[in-house]
Enzyme design. Structure first.
Site, mmCIF file in Angstrom:
data_model
loop_
_atom_site.group_PDB
_atom_site.id
_atom_site.type_symbol
_atom_site.label_atom_id
_atom_site.label_comp_id
_atom_site.label_asym_id
_atom_site.label_seq_id
_atom_site.Cartn_x
_atom_site.Cartn_y
_atom_site.Cartn_z
ATOM 1 C CE LYS A 140 -38.474 42.391 107.329
ATOM 2 N NZ LYS A 140 -37.288 42.844 108.092
ATOM 3 C CG HIS A 262 -37.864 51.691 116.178
ATOM 4 N ND1 HIS A 262 -37.130 50.566 116.484
ATOM 5 C CD2 HIS A 262 -37.737 51.868 114.830
ATOM 6 C CE1 HIS A 262 -36.594 50.090 115.373
ATOM 7 N NE2 HIS A 262 -36.949 50.854 114.359
HETATM 8 P P1 NAD Z 1 -47.163 54.330 115.948
HETATM 9 O O1 NAD Z 1 -47.923 53.604 114.942
HETATM 10 O O2 NAD Z 1 -47.343 53.955 117.374
HETATM 11 O O3 NAD Z 1 -47.451 55.888 115.791
HETATM 12 C C1 NAD Z 1 -46.850 56.800 116.684
HETATM 13 C C2 NAD Z 1 -47.890 57.693 117.365
HETATM 14 O O4 NAD Z 1 -48.337 58.675 116.441
HETATM 15 C C3 NAD Z 1 -49.124 56.955 117.830
HETATM 16 O O5 NAD Z 1 -49.591 57.520 119.029
HETATM 17 C C4 NAD Z 1 -50.122 57.241 116.694
HETATM 18 O O6 NAD Z 1 -51.455 57.118 117.096
HETATM 19 C C5 NAD Z 1 -49.766 58.653 116.357
HETATM 20 N N1 NAD Z 1 -50.084 59.102 115.010
HETATM 21 C C6 NAD Z 1 -50.002 58.399 113.866
HETATM 22 N N2 NAD Z 1 -50.222 59.208 112.814
HETATM 23 C C7 NAD Z 1 -50.470 60.433 113.308
HETATM 24 C C8 NAD Z 1 -50.750 61.692 112.725
HETATM 25 N N3 NAD Z 1 -50.753 61.861 111.402
HETATM 26 N N4 NAD Z 1 -50.974 62.745 113.532
HETATM 27 C C9 NAD Z 1 -50.913 62.594 114.894
HETATM 28 N N5 NAD Z 1 -50.627 61.437 115.506
HETATM 29 C C10 NAD Z 1 -50.398 60.373 114.711
HETATM 30 O O7 NAD Z 1 -45.570 54.248 115.675
HETATM 31 P P2 NAD Z 1 -44.701 54.241 114.336
HETATM 32 O O8 NAD Z 1 -43.424 54.832 114.730
HETATM 33 O O9 NAD Z 1 -45.445 54.781 113.175
HETATM 34 O O10 NAD Z 1 -44.514 52.688 114.053
HETATM 35 C C11 NAD Z 1 -43.871 51.835 114.976
HETATM 36 C C12 NAD Z 1 -44.315 50.422 114.680
HETATM 37 O O11 NAD Z 1 -43.940 50.096 113.348
HETATM 38 C C13 NAD Z 1 -43.682 49.386 115.574
HETATM 39 O O12 NAD Z 1 -44.686 48.490 115.986
HETATM 40 C C14 NAD Z 1 -42.674 48.693 114.683
HETATM 41 O O13 NAD Z 1 -42.484 47.347 115.039
HETATM 42 C C15 NAD Z 1 -43.325 48.830 113.334
HETATM 43 N N6 NAD Z 1 -42.387 48.808 112.192
HETATM 44 C C16 NAD Z 1 -42.657 47.958 111.186
HETATM 45 C C17 NAD Z 1 -41.822 47.906 110.085
HETATM 46 C C18 NAD Z 1 -42.144 47.005 108.941
HETATM 47 O O14 NAD Z 1 -41.320 46.864 108.028
HETATM 48 N N7 NAD Z 1 -43.314 46.401 108.930
HETATM 49 C C19 NAD Z 1 -40.715 48.756 110.004
HETATM 50 C C20 NAD Z 1 -40.476 49.624 111.057
HETATM 51 C C21 NAD Z 1 -41.331 49.654 112.145
HETATM 52 N N1 GLY Z 2 -37.736 47.682 108.468
HETATM 53 C C1 GLY Z 2 -36.821 46.779 107.886
HETATM 54 C C2 GLY Z 2 -37.410 45.999 106.774
HETATM 55 O O1 GLY Z 2 -38.485 46.263 106.310
HETATM 56 O O2 GLY Z 2 -36.793 45.071 106.330
#
Ligand code: NAD
Ligand code: GLY
Length: 360
Positions: A140, A262
């Protein structure tokens, strides 16, 4: 290092989970043949993890794009910057994109790869716990629109996922704990053995014990791989991965997507889903208590914020999982199993949401 495959015919791909594998050229040489690679990362991750990633890529034409940090940059405007960079470097159909970062970078870079030249390879190197166990696997990809999150996107499976748990050492505590919300989701919704295992090792996990972390990430990725292989486009079983998310999404929306992470909202959402299941007799009260205890021990909220039940209910009604006017919710049947239901009595849902009516 452990490896598994997401089985999708000629689009099948490996997921490697290990420690200090990001900078291992032997891992990458067997995965990536592209002569040109654009590494897309952000300003927080770049100083921490870009160097090992570049070392892993070895001798090819590599360019790097460092984006500003944050969900608010997961937009069409930022996507344009990725295209501009690909164009500037003359990257062709055989180029690849490597997403180095959390879910924001992964979703955006993945969508750029889905679009560039009608689709080039993307490799995911997730660096948050949430991205390692969820966002990087399953294809996704999306950016946000002012009308809502992830409204513009595509299914575009990666060519490989390299989840190096060593990168989690630098993750802020709050982000790490938010990722645990998704880890608990897999145990509660899909695998009672995982739930039991997490229960006995939660302290080690919270302390980021590398061995426990590697096993937890691998276990969650295996579960996700199995679900995605059976239902890539979410026609059925993949919806189970949204356990806790309808409640969670309403909490995030009620707090303007700015107060709760989230995974925090998912943590409270899991407890709310269990309370609903217990009230309906689908799950025992003792099991619901176990889930609440685990979410609490992970340092996550176990109840919604005091935003009012009416607001939460209306936000849940606006959620994507509404079908034919009936609210569809993923509800546990006990620990390790869940199903999508559209028959949950409204009065039981109201009782669970009433927690949001308490005084702040
Ligand atoms: P994010 O990508 O914003 O990362 C969180 C924070 O951690 C950011 O400030 C980032 O710069 C920092 N960071 C990342 N790696 C780090 C590291 N190793 N050390 C220090 N800091 C670090 O948030 P997230 O929770 O990883 O992802 C959320 C996003 O993912 C949302 O946009 C959501 O819609 C998406 N998402 C997508 C799917 C999918 O199936 N594609 C599933 C769940 C969530
Ligand atoms: N995060 C839910 C999915 O990948 O379907």
């Amino acid at each position: 290092m452990h490896g598994l495959r997401v089985e999708l015919g000629d689009r099948s791909y490996p997921v490697l989970v290990g420690r200090e594998i990001l900078g291992d050229p032997t891992a990458w040489s067997s995965l990536m043949t592209a002569p040109q690679v654009l590494v897309v990362t952000n300003e927080v991750v770049s100083p921490l993890w870009l160097e090992p990633a570049l070392a892993g890529l070895g001798d090819r034409q590599v360019a790097t794009l460092t984006l500003p940090d944050g969900e608010r940059y997961k937009t069409l405007e930022t996507l344009s910057v990725v295209f501009d960079t690909l164009a500037e470097h003359g990257f062709h159909r055989d180029a690849a994109i490597l997403a180095l970062g959390g879910g924001v970078v992964g979703d955006l870079a993945g969508f750029a790869a889905a679009c560039w030249q009608r689709g080039v390879d993307v490799f995911q190197a997730p660096t948050t716990l949430l991205a390692q166990v969820d966002a990087s696997v399953g294809g996704k990809t999306a950016v946000n629109h002012p009308a809502g999150k992830n409204l513009i996107g595509a299914f575009h499976q990666p060519r490989a996922v390299v989840a190096d748990v060593a990168t989690l050492a630098t993750l802020p505590d709050r982000e790490f704990r938010a990722g645990l919300g998704e880890v608990i989701k897999y145990g509660l919704g899909l695998d009672a053995q995982l739930f039991d295992w997490l229960e006995s090792r939660l302290e080690l996990l919270v302390d980021r014990d590398p061995q426990v972390l590697e096993r937890a990430v691998f276990w969650c990725c295996s579960l996700k791989a199995e679900v995605v292989a059976g239902d890539e486009r979410e026609a059925g079983r993949r919806a189970l991965l949204n356990l806790g998310h309808t409640f969670g999404h309403a909490i995030e929306a009620a707090t303007e997507f700015s107060e709760w992470l989230h995974g925090e909202a998912v943590g409270a959402g899991l407890v709310m889903a269990c309370r609903l299941a217990a009230a309906d007799g689908a799950m025992s009260g003792e099991d619901a208590d176990r889930v609440e205890a685990m979410v609490r021990a992970a340092g996550l909220p176990v109840a919604p914020p005091p935003v009012g039940s009416a607001r939460l209910r209306s936000l849940m009604g606006m959620d994507k999982k509404v079908s034919g006017g009936r609210l569809r919710l993923v509800v546990p049947d006990g620990i390790g199993s869940c199903r999508v239901r559209d028959d949950v009595p409204g009065r039981l849902l109201d009782a669970v949401l009433a927690e949001a009516d308490r005084d702040g």
